[in-house]
Design a protein around this motif. Structure first.
Motif, PDB file in Angstrom:
ATOM      1  N   UNK A   6       0.856  -1.179   0.000  1.00  0.00           N
ATOM      2  CA  UNK A   6       0.000   0.000   0.000  1.00  0.00           C
ATOM      3  C   UNK A   6       0.897   1.236   0.000  1.00  0.00           C
ATOM      4  N   UNK A   7       0.843   1.971  -1.093  1.00  0.00           N
ATOM      5  CA  UNK A   7       1.639   3.191  -1.253  1.00  0.00           C
ATOM      6  C   UNK A   7       0.718   4.384  -1.061  1.00  0.00           C
ATOM      7  N   UNK A   8       1.027   5.227  -0.082  1.00  0.00           N
ATOM      8  CA  UNK A   8       0.188   6.389   0.164  1.00  0.00           C
ATOM      9  C   UNK A   8       0.905   7.504   0.900  1.00  0.00           C
ATOM     10  N   UNK A   9       1.999   7.211   1.570  1.00  0.00           N
ATOM     11  CA  UNK A   9       2.678   8.177   2.422  1.00  0.00           C
ATOM     12  C   UNK A   9       4.035   8.526   1.829  1.00  0.00           C
ATOM     13  N   UNK A  10       4.138   9.722   1.276  1.00  0.00           N
ATOM     14  CA  UNK A  10       5.410  10.081   0.634  1.00  0.00           C
ATOM     15  C   UNK A  10       6.539  10.269   1.627  1.00  0.00           C
ATOM     16  N   UNK A  38      -7.923  11.796  -1.459  1.00  0.00           N
ATOM     17  CA  UNK A  38      -6.575  11.229  -1.552  1.00  0.00           C
ATOM     18  C   UNK A  38      -6.633   9.793  -2.028  1.00  0.00           C
ATOM     19  N   UNK A  39      -5.494   9.287  -2.485  1.00  0.00           N
ATOM     20  CA  UNK A  39      -5.421   7.969  -3.103  1.00  0.00           C
ATOM     21  C   UNK A  39      -4.387   7.089  -2.419  1.00  0.00           C
ATOM     22  N   UNK A  40      -4.712   5.815  -2.323  1.00  0.00           N
ATOM     23  CA  UNK A  40      -3.751   4.789  -1.941  1.00  0.00           C
ATOM     24  C   UNK A  40      -3.622   3.842  -3.128  1.00  0.00           C
ATOM     25  N   UNK A  41      -2.393   3.492  -3.464  1.00  0.00           N
ATOM     26  CA  UNK A  41      -2.144   2.573  -4.576  1.00  0.00           C
ATOM     27  C   UNK A  41      -1.831   1.197  -3.999  1.00  0.00           C
ATOM     28  N   UNK A  42      -2.570   0.182  -4.473  1.00  0.00           N
ATOM     29  CA  UNK A  42      -2.408  -1.187  -3.989  1.00  0.00           C
ATOM     30  C   UNK A  42      -1.786  -2.051  -5.074  1.00  0.00           C
ATOM     31  N   UNK A  92      -5.517  13.142  -4.922  1.00  0.00           N
ATOM     32  CA  UNK A  92      -4.093  13.361  -4.703  1.00  0.00           C
ATOM     33  C   UNK A  92      -3.398  12.072  -4.272  1.00  0.00           C
ATOM     34  N   UNK A  93      -2.212  11.869  -4.845  1.00  0.00           N
ATOM     35  CA  UNK A  93      -1.392  10.708  -4.508  1.00  0.00           C
ATOM     36  C   UNK A  93       0.020  11.195  -4.243  1.00  0.00           C
TER      37      UNK A  93
END
Length: 134
Positions: A6-10, A38-42, A92-93
């Motif tokens: 899970x990518x979401x926190x820069x 906001x977006x989370x990439x799985x 936003x991502x």
């Protein structure tokens, strides 16, 4: 069920690894708790290039968006809702924005259900969502 990245926190050194529905809920709750959409990439942890599900969450308005690409949709698909916004919604991502079609937003409960299905099926495109070309 597979593990997801899970990518979401820069600010993070890497992805948060999600193994269970409860862990997925925790990530979704974190992202939904931020101001704005906001977006989370799985991604599938063991095979990140196989399938991607971008999960947009806008808790303030109880809606969100989905963007899927995988073996059955290499060019990508976006969710298609029943309502049409006046302007294309921006999600936003990690500091960048992505514009979605004016009819891409769906109820937040459906977005969360789709994310759980993606986890449970090992990265298959969630069923029960109306999809449109990217």
């Amino acid at each position: 069920m597979v593990a997801l990245e899970a990518w979401f926190d820069r600010e993070a050194e890497g992805p948060t690894i999600v193994h269970t529905p409860a862990e997925l809920d925790a990530v979704s709750d974190t992202v939904a708790g931020w101001a704005g959409p906001n977006t989370v990439q799985l991604l599938i942890a063991e095979d990140p290039g196989r399938a991607i599900l971008d999960v947009g969450l806008d808790a303030e308005y109880a809606r969100g968006v989905l963007c899927y690409s995988g073996p059955d949709a290499p060019d990508g698909l976006m969710s298609k809702g029943s309502d049409t916004a006046e302007e294309p919604p921006l999600y936003y991502f990690t500091g960048s924005d992505t514009e979605f079609p004016v009819d891409a937003e769906i109820p937040l409960a459906e977005v969360r259900r789709a994310a759980h299905e993606y986890l449970g099926t090992g990265g298959a495109r969630p069923a029960g969502i109306e999809w449109q070309p990217r």
